[in-house]
Scaffold this active site. Structure first.
Site, PDB file in Angstrom:
ATOM      1  N   GLY A  13      65.687  40.536  34.164  1.00  0.00           N
ATOM      2  CA  GLY A  13      65.797  39.296  34.943  1.00  0.00           C
ATOM      3  C   GLY A  13      66.881  38.370  34.402  1.00  0.00           C
ATOM      4  N   ALA A 221      64.659  60.095  34.670  1.00  0.00           N
ATOM      5  CA  ALA A 221      64.152  61.418  34.275  1.00  0.00           C
ATOM      6  C   ALA A 221      65.327  62.362  33.981  1.00  0.00           C
ATOM      7  CB  ALA A 221      63.270  61.987  35.379  1.00  0.00           C
ATOM      8  N   CYS A 272      62.060  52.247  28.796  1.00  0.00           N
ATOM      9  CA  CYS A 272      62.062  52.844  30.140  1.00  0.00           C
ATOM     10  C   CYS A 272      61.782  54.340  30.199  1.00  0.00           C
ATOM     11  CB  CYS A 272      63.397  52.574  30.809  1.00  0.00           C
ATOM     12  SG  CYS A 272      63.683  50.823  31.051  1.00  0.00           S
TER      13      CYS A 272
HETATM   14  N1  LIG Z   1      64.916  46.776  29.932  1.00  0.00           N
HETATM   15  C1  LIG Z   1      65.738  47.472  30.671  1.00  0.00           C
HETATM   16  O1  LIG Z   1      66.796  47.880  30.221  1.00  0.00           O
HETATM   17  C2  LIG Z   1      65.397  47.792  32.094  1.00  0.00           C
HETATM   18  C3  LIG Z   1      66.387  48.328  32.919  1.00  0.00           C
HETATM   19  C4  LIG Z   1      66.077  48.614  34.246  1.00  0.00           C
HETATM   20  C5  LIG Z   1      64.810  48.352  34.742  1.00  0.00           C
HETATM   21  N2  LIG Z   1      63.864  47.829  33.923  1.00  0.00           N
HETATM   22  C6  LIG Z   1      62.565  47.496  34.520  1.00  0.00           C
HETATM   23  O2  LIG Z   1      62.544  46.096  34.789  1.00  0.00           O
HETATM   24  C7  LIG Z   1      61.230  45.552  34.592  1.00  0.00           C
HETATM   25  C8  LIG Z   1      61.284  44.426  33.590  1.00  0.00           C
HETATM   26  O3  LIG Z   1      61.721  44.963  32.360  1.00  0.00           O
HETATM   27  P1  LIG Z   1      62.219  44.021  31.183  1.00  0.00           P
HETATM   28  O4  LIG Z   1      62.762  44.922  30.144  1.00  0.00           O
HETATM   29  O5  LIG Z   1      63.055  42.922  31.718  1.00  0.00           O
HETATM   30  O6  LIG Z   1      60.808  43.431  30.705  1.00  0.00           O
HETATM   31  P2  LIG Z   1      60.558  42.143  29.816  1.00  0.00           P
HETATM   32  O7  LIG Z   1      59.246  42.291  29.181  1.00  0.00           O
HETATM   33  O8  LIG Z   1      61.744  41.863  28.962  1.00  0.00           O
HETATM   34  O9  LIG Z   1      60.490  40.948  30.889  1.00  0.00           O
HETATM   35  C9  LIG Z   1      59.470  40.792  31.818  1.00  0.00           C
HETATM   36  C10 LIG Z   1      59.109  39.309  31.893  1.00  0.00           C
HETATM   37  O10 LIG Z   1      58.218  39.093  32.975  1.00  0.00           O
HETATM   38  C11 LIG Z   1      57.357  38.004  32.628  1.00  0.00           C
HETATM   39  N3  LIG Z   1      56.194  38.002  33.505  1.00  0.00           N
HETATM   40  C12 LIG Z   1      55.211  38.944  33.588  1.00  0.00           C
HETATM   41  N4  LIG Z   1      54.347  38.601  34.554  1.00  0.00           N
HETATM   42  C13 LIG Z   1      54.772  37.437  35.097  1.00  0.00           C
HETATM   43  C14 LIG Z   1      54.303  36.593  36.142  1.00  0.00           C
HETATM   44  N5  LIG Z   1      53.209  36.910  36.842  1.00  0.00           N
HETATM   45  N6  LIG Z   1      54.991  35.471  36.418  1.00  0.00           N
HETATM   46  C15 LIG Z   1      56.107  35.150  35.733  1.00  0.00           C
HETATM   47  N7  LIG Z   1      56.616  35.928  34.738  1.00  0.00           N
HETATM   48  C16 LIG Z   1      55.954  37.055  34.430  1.00  0.00           C
HETATM   49  C17 LIG Z   1      57.042  38.258  31.174  1.00  0.00           C
HETATM   50  O11 LIG Z   1      56.606  37.079  30.530  1.00  0.00           O
HETATM   51  C18 LIG Z   1      58.409  38.761  30.652  1.00  0.00           C
HETATM   52  O12 LIG Z   1      59.175  37.703  30.102  1.00  0.00           O
HETATM   53  C19 LIG Z   1      60.363  46.746  34.180  1.00  0.00           C
HETATM   54  O13 LIG Z   1      59.773  47.271  35.336  1.00  0.00           O
HETATM   55  C20 LIG Z   1      61.365  47.742  33.624  1.00  0.00           C
HETATM   56  O14 LIG Z   1      60.925  49.058  33.756  1.00  0.00           O
HETATM   57  C21 LIG Z   1      64.128  47.531  32.626  1.00  0.00           C
HETATM   58  O1  LIG Z   2      73.238  60.907  24.278  1.00  0.00           O
HETATM   59  C1  LIG Z   2      72.308  60.122  24.067  1.00  0.00           C
HETATM   60  C2  LIG Z   2      72.138  58.932  24.801  1.00  0.00           C
HETATM   61  C3  LIG Z   2      71.052  58.102  24.513  1.00  0.00           C
HETATM   62  N1  LIG Z   2      70.171  58.438  23.544  1.00  0.00           N
HETATM   63  C4  LIG Z   2      69.001  57.577  23.281  1.00  0.00           C
HETATM   64  O2  LIG Z   2      68.306  57.361  24.501  1.00  0.00           O
HETATM   65  C5  LIG Z   2      67.658  56.096  24.494  1.00  0.00           C
HETATM   66  C6  LIG Z   2      67.980  55.308  25.751  1.00  0.00           C
HETATM   67  O3  LIG Z   2      69.339  54.945  25.745  1.00  0.00           O
HETATM   68  P1  LIG Z   2      70.059  54.251  26.992  1.00  0.00           P
HETATM   69  O4  LIG Z   2      69.767  55.014  28.202  1.00  0.00           O
HETATM   70  O5  LIG Z   2      71.474  54.076  26.636  1.00  0.00           O
HETATM   71  O6  LIG Z   2      69.389  52.799  27.015  1.00  0.00           O
HETATM   72  P2  LIG Z   2      68.297  52.103  27.966  1.00  0.00           P
HETATM   73  O7  LIG Z   2      68.519  50.649  27.848  1.00  0.00           O
HETATM   74  O8  LIG Z   2      66.958  52.651  27.672  1.00  0.00           O
HETATM   75  O9  LIG Z   2      68.736  52.504  29.455  1.00  0.00           O
HETATM   76  C7  LIG Z   2      68.060  53.493  30.214  1.00  0.00           C
HETATM   77  O10 LIG Z   2      66.907  52.959  30.813  1.00  0.00           O
HETATM   78  C8  LIG Z   2      67.163  51.816  31.672  1.00  0.00           C
HETATM   79  C9  LIG Z   2      65.829  51.290  32.124  1.00  0.00           C
HETATM   80  O11 LIG Z   2      65.321  51.940  33.230  1.00  0.00           O
HETATM   81  C10 LIG Z   2      68.053  52.269  32.814  1.00  0.00           C
HETATM   82  O12 LIG Z   2      68.310  51.167  33.671  1.00  0.00           O
HETATM   83  C11 LIG Z   2      69.352  52.834  32.251  1.00  0.00           C
HETATM   84  O13 LIG Z   2      70.174  53.304  33.320  1.00  0.00           O
HETATM   85  C12 LIG Z   2      69.030  53.972  31.297  1.00  0.00           C
HETATM   86  O14 LIG Z   2      70.226  54.446  30.676  1.00  0.00           O
HETATM   87  C13 LIG Z   2      68.121  55.407  23.210  1.00  0.00           C
HETATM   88  O15 LIG Z   2      67.130  55.550  22.221  1.00  0.00           O
HETATM   89  C14 LIG Z   2      69.373  56.169  22.826  1.00  0.00           C
HETATM   90  O16 LIG Z   2      69.641  56.142  21.455  1.00  0.00           O
HETATM   91  C15 LIG Z   2      70.328  59.626  22.815  1.00  0.00           C
HETATM   92  O17 LIG Z   2      69.521  59.928  21.938  1.00  0.00           O
HETATM   93  N2  LIG Z   2      71.403  60.422  23.096  1.00  0.00           N
END
Ligand SMILES: NC(=O)c1ccc[n+]([C@@H]2O[C@H](COP(=O)([O-])OP(=O)(O)OC[C@H]3O[C@@H](n4cnc5c(N)ncnc54)[C@H](O)[C@@H]3O)[C@@H](O)[C@H]2O)c1
Ligand SMILES: O=c1ccn([C@@H]2O[C@H](COP(=O)(O)OP(=O)(O)O[C@H]3O[C@H](CO)[C@@H](O)[C@H](O)[C@H]3O)[C@@H](O)[C@H]2O)c(=O)[nH]1
Length: 480
Positions: A13, A221, A272
């Protein structure tokens, strides 16, 4: 002025909305959260997450057209488009425990949106959710809507941590799924126009809702599967004398395979991959597809195997015991350039070593002592194959020290483990480290960052994932 509200000021966010605000100065963006400390941090000089480039973006827009607030209801009420980016963790109890996504936070956000809305809105799934979630959300919204019209869109996020701003500025694609009705198509168009401020139109893909939801799970995946594939090869490399870096390079040269995401490691982490694959497995099972479920489960099994294997290599090379020995842990975050430790392989490795009674001295440039202590005393959810770890009490783990320098961590240590590929670890003075360690001095590189030959010249016994084995390790068992 179009108003956007994003519920959830987390890793997704915060950066996503900051970039929308930067690229669309005429749109007002409010990021809201129930967590007061998180919102306070977003409004301070010390942002709640570490992400290269994020601070500059936030500084430019905050107070102009980007706002962080705990007044969730007010901003939802005012918004035309509501993004929902709340947590969707794996369920820990009840039906589907250990696999299914826990949609509690999502459901409560949806109910609140329905409660406070007085005008039509587009509600955007930004969180990663099981396929068909939009249908459930639609039901919640329409049953409570008092005649207000909601359009649900799926707009999954593909950013990776550590490169979030780069990924958001220049995404491979933006994916928007919606209903195939005129109203659904209109909503897709509205969201498309937001991204079109900076993303070329042909990179904004539009699909039906279920394709968008499933594409996100499928992408993660596939990515995780590549890592488990190369990690599986790393075990075979160690058994045969092949070098996994050379194998990855040769394999990746095939343009159909490509060179990215083929780095062998101690295992993948992050919030994730595991969660989303478990979710996929559960959906397959629920749809009567056990063979497909088993196929994806294997990606996680190999990841667990890799973490176990690493711990076992370490213990067996150090005379089959690490009890009371000091082991330096360099890197705790799940990857470089982030302070995030969710599902980091470091937790499993450290717990494995603590289970063998080691003393740990941990250094990570971005992870605090408090975070490390919490991670090491927290319970993981149960999973149906062996886990290295015993549940521990949620108090300070006494055998763990956290220091702010790699040299301090390695002083008088018997062994050192590299668990995150921070750039600074490549530049360490290993001669100095060697001089200050107990002998024989061991290096276990879980990220293939060290120059193995150079370290062996210094005198270290070196284990590096998937590399030809040190003579010391050759006859030792490496069972996982
Ligand atoms: N972290 C990533 O790199 C990543 C990338 C792509 C997708 N996602 C997905 O995005 C989503 C969020 O992930 P994130 O890493 O940002 O999580 P996060 O825990 O960092 O953030 C989520 C936030 O939502 C808030 N929250 C929960 N319920 C709430 C409510 N009812 N009202 C207001 N706030 C509320 C929490 O307090 C928290 O700050 C997950 O579904 C995750 O799988 C994460
Ligand atoms: O060749 C590689 C690449 C990555 N990793 C590991 O894989 C994990 C995930 O890495 P990365 O995918 O770069 O970071 P994330 O922030 O977890 O991002 C993944 O997960 C997110 C949440 O869904 C998606 O949005 C992104 O596209 C997807 O890359 C980490 O522990 C990395 O060290 C390896 O071991 N070998």
């Amino acid at each position: 002025m179009v108003k956007i509200c994003c519920i959830g000021a987390g890793y997704v966010g915060g950066p996503t909305m900051a970039v929308i605000a930067l690229k669309c100065p005429k749109i007002e963006v409010a990021v809201v959260d129930i967590s007061v400390p998180r919102i306070n941090a977003w409004n301070s000089d010390q942002l709640p997450i570490y992400e290269p480039g994020l601070e500059d973006v936030v500084k430019e827009c905050r107070g102009r057209n980007l706002f962080f607030s705990t007044d969730v209801e007010k901003h939802v009420f005012e918004a035309d488009i509501v993004f929902v980016s709340v947590n969707t963790p794996t369920k820990t109890r009840g039906l589907g425990a250990g696999k299914a996504a826990d949609l509690t936070y999502w459901e409560s956000a949806a109910r609140m949106i329905a409660d406070v809305s007085k005008s039509d809105k587009i509600v955007v799934e930004k969180s990663t959710v099981p396929v068909k979630t939009a249908e459930a959300i639609e039901k919640i919204l329409t049953h409570n809507s008092k005649g207000i019209k909601f359009q649900i869109l799926s707009n999954p996020e593909f950013l990776a941590e550590g490169t979030a701003i780069k990924d958001l500025f220049n995404p491979d694609r933006v994916l928007i799924g919606g209903r195939e009705t005129p109203e659904g198509q209109k909503a897709i168009q509205t969201l498309k126009e937001v991204y079109a401020h900076w993303v070329p139109e042909d990179q904004i893909l539009t699909t039906n809702l279920w394709s968008a939801e499933l594409s996100k799970l499928a992408a993660n995946a596939f990515l995780a599967q590549r890592i488990s594939s190369v990690n599986a090869m790393s075990a075979l490399c160690e058994a045969t004398g092949a070098d996994v870096t050379q194998v990855s390079f040769a394999v990746g040269k095939d343009s159909r395979i490509g060179p990215k995401f083929l780095n062998a490691s101690v295992g993948f982490g992050g919030s994730c991959f595991q969660k989303d694959i478990l979710n996929l497995v559960y959906i397959c099972e629920c749809n009567g597809l056990p063979e497909v479920a088993e196929y994806w489960k294997q990606v996680i099994k190999i990841n667990d195997y890799q973490k176990n294997r690493f711990v076992n290599r370490l213990v067996s090379s150090m005379f089959n015991t690490v009890a009371t020995k000091k082991i330096a842990i360099l890197g705790f975050a799940f990857k470089k350039d982030t302070g995030d430790t969710r599902e980091t392989p470091a937790i499993d490795v450290c717990k494995g070593l603590l289970g063998d009674k080691a003393r740990l001295s941990i250094y990570d440039p971005q992870v605090t002592e408090d975070q490390i202590q919490r991670d090491l005393s927290m319970k993981k959810f149960d999973w149906d194959h062996p886990l290295h770890l015993q549940p521990m009490s949620p108090t300070t783990v006494k055998q763990v020290g956290v220091v702010w320098d790699a040299y301090e961590a390695t002083k008088d240590a018997h062994g050192l483990c590299i668990l995150t590929e921070w750039d600074e670890f490549k530049k360490l003075d290993f001669q100095r480290i060697y001089d200050n360690m107990q002998k024989p001095a061991f290096v276990f590189d879980g990220r293939n960052v060290v120059n193995v030959d150079k370290l062996r010249e210094i005198g270290f016994i070196v284990y590096s994932i998937g590399k030809p084995l040190d003579a010391w390790l050759k006859d030792l068992p490496a069972v996982a």
